[in-house]
Structure formats: structure tokens, C-alpha cells
Motif scaffolding. Structure first.
Motif, short mmCIF file in Angstrom:
data_model
loop_
_atom_site.label_atom_id
_atom_site.label_comp_id
_atom_site.label_asym_id
_atom_site.label_seq_id
_atom_site.Cartn_x
_atom_site.Cartn_y
_atom_site.Cartn_z
N PRO A 143 0.84 -1.20 0.00
CA PRO A 143 0.00 0.00 0.00
C PRO A 143 0.87 1.25 0.00
O PRO A 143 1.91 1.31 0.66
CB PRO A 143 -0.80 -0.12 1.30
N ALA A 144 0.46 2.24 -0.74
CA ALA A 144 1.21 3.49 -0.84
C ALA A 144 0.66 4.51 0.14
O ALA A 144 -0.55 4.59 0.36
CB ALA A 144 1.16 4.05 -2.25
N ALA A 145 1.56 5.27 0.74
CA ALA A 145 1.14 6.39 1.57
C ALA A 145 0.88 7.59 0.67
O ALA A 145 1.60 7.81 -0.31
CB ALA A 145 2.22 6.73 2.59
N GLY A 146 -0.15 8.35 0.97
CA GLY A 146 -0.49 9.48 0.12
C GLY A 146 -0.85 10.71 0.92
O GLY A 146 -1.44 10.62 2.01
N HIS A 147 -0.48 11.87 0.37
CA HIS A 147 -0.82 13.15 1.01
C HIS A 147 -0.87 14.22 -0.06
O HIS A 147 0.13 14.52 -0.71
CB HIS A 147 0.22 13.51 2.08
N ARG A 148 -2.05 14.77 -0.26
CA ARG A 148 -2.27 15.88 -1.19
C ARG A 148 -1.74 15.59 -2.60
O ARG A 148 -1.04 16.40 -3.21
CB ARG A 148 -1.63 17.16 -0.64
N GLY A 149 -2.05 14.41 -3.08
CA GLY A 149 -1.69 14.06 -4.44
C GLY A 149 -0.27 13.57 -4.63
O GLY A 149 0.17 13.35 -5.76
#
Length: 297
Positions: A143-149
């Protein structure tokens, strides 16, 4: 650092998903999609996102449901039921014609087979990634971590040998999903092309008259032995007038300088693979260095 630019499908969504559904199906915009219910029951009923009256033109036949002319309102979670018993669910998304550029960047701190990748994507999406290793085996989804695109994930290839020549590139496969749409993207690369060492450590400066003795250590993450994994060092010192001068050193971790430097810092690079330079170490204030008589070496 490896930077690749690709074309991916736009992901339109109202609310972002938090995890990949166990089953999902990708259909073409305005195309027909057949959803199958994994059950032995012959008579089932269907719901879309929990609604018994889906916003789509549907044809139900036994254990299959055909969505006619898939569009964004017709996407979502399709569930089949036997009365009040949930039998199976499938998340349906669309691969639309809208395209958007996506940058993927991967970086390794050494030749240990581990690296970190980051990429851009729509804020309303989730991502996962999987590595095809150098021996051809397939890794687990990460799973990838994501923040504001901005999304990122870390990987490791346990079959990678730092002493062997890389004959096959690694392949990184990315999947993105929103409430309505899906993207699928792959890149290939060699570890040698993405290595960027950490900064050298333990930089010390000693002044003796007009001379400066500088010593340092390789990055703690850099593999051994030093004779095999050599580093090219780049010292940068600043003169009293603000001029910055570079000095390159290879095969040793110390040097002498006679210039009246005010402060110094250091970076490093693999001189054979010619990847990116490491980040700079913090500036070392020369004026704070104590004058001392160095031992004979």
C-alpha cells in the motif's frame, strides 16, 4: 535519481477509498460490463452501493449482471444477495479517455536492493505497488502512503546481489483506484541508475597554522568493503569573500587544504555508476575548529 513521465487515466471521485476492495472490475467508458456473482445460488438480487435500484441499465441473468453502457454514475460496489444474505461483491470502475501526466521517481541509498519510490496522482485516489524482482519473482502488493496528491512506497529485493552485475531491470507496477476510475502503470529500471548515497558523516576540521586537515567517514548505509564500493568525495569550502570552491577526493577519507576557508561541507558519489551526488552534509564552521598539533600519520 530516476524520473519517468507516463500517461495515466484521470481519476474522478467524490470521496476517496481507504483500501483496495477484494474484487474490482475495470470496464471501458460506455461499454458493457459483466459482473459475476461467486455463488451456487441460481436466483440472486443485486444492489449498487447498497441501493436496490441502481443508477444503471442492467440485465440480470442467473449469477451474472450486465451493465449496459458503463458511465461514472454506474460505477461503484455491486453486491449480489440471496434474500438478506450477502453472497459476493465486486467494485466496478471505469477507464475513461481523460489523460494526465504522472511523474515517478525512485531512489536507492546504496546497493542493498532496497529503494523508495514516489509519484504524483489525483488526491482522491489510493495506490498500491508491486515489484517484479531481478530473479523474475513477483513481490507482494505494497500500500502506498499518500498526502495531497503525492504518493510513496518502499520496496526491497531480497534476491539482489550488490556484487553481481545487473543483467535484468526491476519492474515496478502501480495501480490506482478511486470511487469511479482506475489506472495501471509500470516502469523498469536498474538499481545502479537510481543510487544516490546518503551524505558522508563525521566530518571534522582541524587547523594548524594556515593549513586545514579534514577527515570524514562514508555514509553508514554505504556497503562494504570500501575497496569494492569506492566513493568520490566532493568538498566545498567557502572563502572569506563568499566564493565557494570545490575540491574532489577519491580513494581516501582525509585531505589537507591551505586555503583560508570559513566553512566546509561534503558530498559523495559512486564514481563508476555515475548516479546522483548525495545531499550535502551540514556546513562545518572552520573558525570553531581548535588549533592543534596533529599526530604524525
Amino acid at each position: 535519481m530516476l524520473v519517468l513521465v507516463g500517461l495515466v487515466l484521470c481519476l474522478a471521485s467524490v470521496d476517496a477509498l481507504t483500501a483496495f476492495p477484494p474484487k474490482f472490475l475495470v470496464g471501458k467508458l460506455n461499454g458493457d460490463v459483466v459482473v459475476k456473482c461467486n455463488t451456487s445460488e441460481q436466483r440472486v438480487t443485486w444492489t449498487q452501493n447498497g441501493d436496490p435500484e441502481p443508477m444503471a441499465e442492467l440485465v440480470a441473468k442467473g449469477q451474472t449482471l450486465t451493465i449496459l453502457g458503463l458511465d461514472l454514475p454506474a460505477t461503484g460496489n455491486y453486491s449480489c444477495w440471496a434474500g438478506t444474505v450477502l453472497l459476493d461483491t465486486t467494485y466496478v470502475v471505469v477507464s475513461g479517455p481523460c489523460e494526465k501526466g504522472m511523474n515517478v521517481s525512485c531512489q536507492a541509498e546504496s546497493y542493498r536492493g532496497s529503494f523508495h519510490c514516489s509519484w504524483t496522482g489525483p488526491r482522491s485516489s489510493i495506490f498500491r505497488a508491486r515489484l517484479t524482482r531481478s530473479d523474475g519473482s513477483l513481490g507482494e502488493w505494497v500500500p502506498a502512503a499518500g498526502h495531497r496528491g503525492r504518493f510513496s512506497a518502499s520496496f526491497a529485493d531480497p534476491s539482489f546481489c550488490p556484487f553481481a552485475e545487473e543483467l535484468r531491470p526491476l519492474q515496478l507496477h502501480l495501480e490506482g483506484l478511486s470511487d469511479t476510475s482506475y489506472l495501471n502503470f509500470s516502469i523498469r529500471f536498474f538499481v545502479r541508475d537510481i543510487v544516490r548515497p546518503d551524505p558522508p558523516q563525521e566530518l571534522t576540521v582541524q587547523r594548524l597554522g594556515e593549513q586545514l586537515h579534514l577527515a570524514w567517514a562514508p555514509p553508514a548505509s554505504w556497503p562494504l568493503p570500501k575497496s569494492y564500493f569506492a566513493l568520490l568525495y566532493r568538498l566545498q569550502y567557502e572563502l572569506p569573500n563568499g566564493t565557494q570552491v570545490d575540491k574532489y577526493v577519491e580513494g581516501t577519507e582525509e585531505t589537507w587544504m591551505q586555503e583560508r576557508a570559513q566553512r566546509v561541507r561534503i558530498s559523495c558519489q559512486d564514481p563508476y555508476a555515475n548516479p546522483a551526488w548525495s545531499p550535502w552534509s551540514p556546513w562545518q564552521d572552520v573558525s570553531a575548529a581548535q588549533q592543534s598539533q596533529l599526530r604524525a600519520r
